[in-house]
Design a protein around this motif. Structure first.
Motif, PDB file in Angstrom:
ATOM      1  N   GLU A   1       0.811  -1.224   0.000  1.00  0.00           N
ATOM      2  CA  GLU A   1       0.000   0.000   0.000  1.00  0.00           C
ATOM      3  C   GLU A   1       0.841   1.269   0.000  1.00  0.00           C
ATOM      4  OE1 GLU A   1      -3.191   2.439   2.786  1.00  0.00           O
ATOM      5  OE2 GLU A   1      -2.827   0.316   3.187  1.00  0.00           O
ATOM      6  N   TYR A   2       1.752   1.375   0.940  1.00  0.00           N
ATOM      7  CA  TYR A   2       2.544   2.602   1.082  1.00  0.00           C
ATOM      8  C   TYR A   2       3.972   2.414   0.581  1.00  0.00           C
ATOM      9  CZ  TYR A   2       4.832   6.667   3.167  1.00  0.00           C
ATOM     10  OH  TYR A   2       5.556   7.824   3.354  1.00  0.00           O
TER      11      TYR A   2
ATOM     12  N   TYR B   1       1.253   9.556   6.768  1.00  0.00           N
ATOM     13  CA  TYR B   1       0.218   9.024   5.872  1.00  0.00           C
ATOM     14  C   TYR B   1      -0.857   8.378   6.712  1.00  0.00           C
ATOM     15  CZ  TYR B   1      -1.790   5.616   2.483  1.00  0.00           C
ATOM     16  OH  TYR B   1      -2.622   4.852   1.707  1.00  0.00           O
ATOM     17  N   PHE B   2      -2.119   8.588   6.309  1.00  0.00           N
ATOM     18  CA  PHE B   2      -3.238   7.911   6.974  1.00  0.00           C
ATOM     19  C   PHE B   2      -4.313   7.612   5.939  1.00  0.00           C
ATOM     20  CE2 PHE B   2      -7.460   7.742   8.697  1.00  0.00           C
ATOM     21  CZ  PHE B   2      -7.319   6.829   9.727  1.00  0.00           C
ATOM     22  N   LYS B   3      -4.855   6.393   6.015  1.00  0.00           N
ATOM     23  CA  LYS B   3      -5.972   6.057   5.122  1.00  0.00           C
ATOM     24  C   LYS B   3      -6.862   4.998   5.762  1.00  0.00           C
ATOM     25  CE  LYS B   3      -7.194   5.115   0.336  1.00  0.00           C
ATOM     26  NZ  LYS B   3      -6.685   4.900  -1.046  1.00  0.00           N
TER      27      LYS B   3
ATOM     28  N   THR C   1      -7.301   0.491   8.867  1.00  0.00           N
ATOM     29  CA  THR C   1      -6.647   1.777   8.652  1.00  0.00           C
ATOM     30  C   THR C   1      -5.150   1.520   8.500  1.00  0.00           C
ATOM     31  OG1 THR C   1      -6.172   2.257  10.980  1.00  0.00           O
ATOM     32  CG2 THR C   1      -8.331   2.964  10.121  1.00  0.00           C
ATOM     33  N   SER C   2      -4.486   2.399   7.779  1.00  0.00           N
ATOM     34  CA  SER C   2      -3.031   2.347   7.650  1.00  0.00           C
ATOM     35  C   SER C   2      -2.463   3.678   8.111  1.00  0.00           C
ATOM     36  CB  SER C   2      -2.624   2.076   6.198  1.00  0.00           C
ATOM     37  OG  SER C   2      -3.078   0.802   5.776  1.00  0.00           O
ATOM     38  N   VAL C   3      -1.512   3.621   9.038  1.00  0.00           N
ATOM     39  CA  VAL C   3      -0.905   4.822   9.600  1.00  0.00           C
ATOM     40  C   VAL C   3       0.612   4.717   9.441  1.00  0.00           C
ATOM     41  CG1 VAL C   3      -0.721   6.314  11.626  1.00  0.00           C
ATOM     42  CG2 VAL C   3      -2.733   4.834  11.350  1.00  0.00           C
TER      43      VAL C   3
ATOM     44  N   LEU D   1       4.935   1.523   9.492  1.00  0.00           N
ATOM     45  CA  LEU D   1       3.502   1.515   9.208  1.00  0.00           C
ATOM     46  C   LEU D   1       2.793   0.679  10.260  1.00  0.00           C
ATOM     47  CD1 LEU D   1       1.778   1.142   5.766  1.00  0.00           C
ATOM     48  CD2 LEU D   1       0.963  -0.214   7.702  1.00  0.00           C
ATOM     49  N   VAL D   2       1.685   1.197  10.762  1.00  0.00           N
ATOM     50  CA  VAL D   2       0.837   0.469  11.708  1.00  0.00           C
ATOM     51  C   VAL D   2      -0.541   0.339  11.078  1.00  0.00           C
ATOM     52  CG1 VAL D   2      -0.261   0.490  13.978  1.00  0.00           C
ATOM     53  CG2 VAL D   2       2.092   1.286  13.727  1.00  0.00           C
ATOM     54  N   ARG D   3      -1.088  -0.870  11.111  1.00  0.00           N
ATOM     55  CA  ARG D   3      -2.390  -1.114  10.483  1.00  0.00           C
ATOM     56  C   ARG D   3      -3.365  -1.671  11.517  1.00  0.00           C
ATOM     57  NH1 ARG D   3      -1.027  -3.694   5.476  1.00  0.00           N
ATOM     58  NH2 ARG D   3      -1.007  -1.577   4.628  1.00  0.00           N
TER      59      ARG D   3
END
Length: 220
Positions: free
Chosen positions: A86-87, A118-120, A141-143, A154-156
């Motif tokens: 994703e990122y 980034y956040f989504k 969510t992805s942070v 990245l933390v999901r």
């Protein structure tokens, strides 16, 4: 014991519903004393289950820029190298996944101090949280945290079969502090971390974690 804000209204409504059902049982239906007390016992267990789920214990985090701490209570179910698409666009990362059962504290905490790069939020399915595809197909969510220039993790947050609501209290370009709350997932769920290859991992599969305290990894 402090109750998390996400559970206060639900617990109040549940309490009123249980009281109403007991009142109806007492005055509208003829039941034996044994049945009445059995119902009280069952409803008390139901209320206590939800009460413990929404508990929000105070945690003291010793800040350290070189450490990645656990973002959640639970059990480590994955420690492996994997591409993150994703990122990081397929770049290999070390994935550490923490599964939270309904009995765990479900507060999510910042694993590092840094900037939200980034956040989504992704709507999705509700596969069981331990399912291999839950990381990419479930509601999540992805942070991405930028710790210092060039170092990102990245933390999901991942919803599970029973967890149908993810909450977050952060946004892009926000500075955050290690150990502070950034979100909450209702009922069984999972949190994935994606760390740079070469990071020293301090946990192993099957190990229990305490959010805001357990050291997951050491950064270079």
């Amino acid at each position: 014991m402090k109750i998390h804000k996400e559970g206060r209204v639900l617990l109040l409504v549940l309490f009123l519903v249980l009281i109403a059902s007991l009142t109806g049982l007492l005055y509208l239906v003829e039941v034996s004393q044994e049945v009445f007390w059995a119902v009280i016992g069952f409803e008390s267990l139901v209320f206590l289950f939800f009460l413990q789920f929404f508990r929000n214990p105070k945690r003291k985090t010793v800040l350290n820029d070189k450490l990645v701490i656990a973002p959640a209570d639970g059990k480590v179910v994955v420690v492996e190298n994997t591409p993150e698409n994703e990122y990081f666009k397929g770049e290999e990362r070390i994935q550490v996944s923490i599964f939270m059962s309904p009995l765990n504290v479900h507060v999510n905490r910042n694993p590092v101090t840094g900037l939200i790069k980034y956040f989504k939020y992704h709507p999705g399915k509700y596969l069981f949280a331990w399912h291999p595809k839950s990381s990419t197909e479930n509601e999540r969510t992805s942070v991405v945290y930028e710790i210092h220039k060039g170092v990102e993790i990245l933390v999901r947050q991942i919803a599970g079969a029973a967890a149908r609501r993810i909450k977050w209290y952060i946004d892009e370009n926000q500075s955050v502090i290690q150990g502070k709350e950034f979100g909450f997932i209702k009922f069984g769920s999972r949190v994935d971390l994606f760390l740079p290859v070469g990071t020293k991992i301090n946990v192993q599969k099957g190990q229990k974690t305490v959010g805001g305290q357990t050291v997951i990894a050491e950064l270079d």
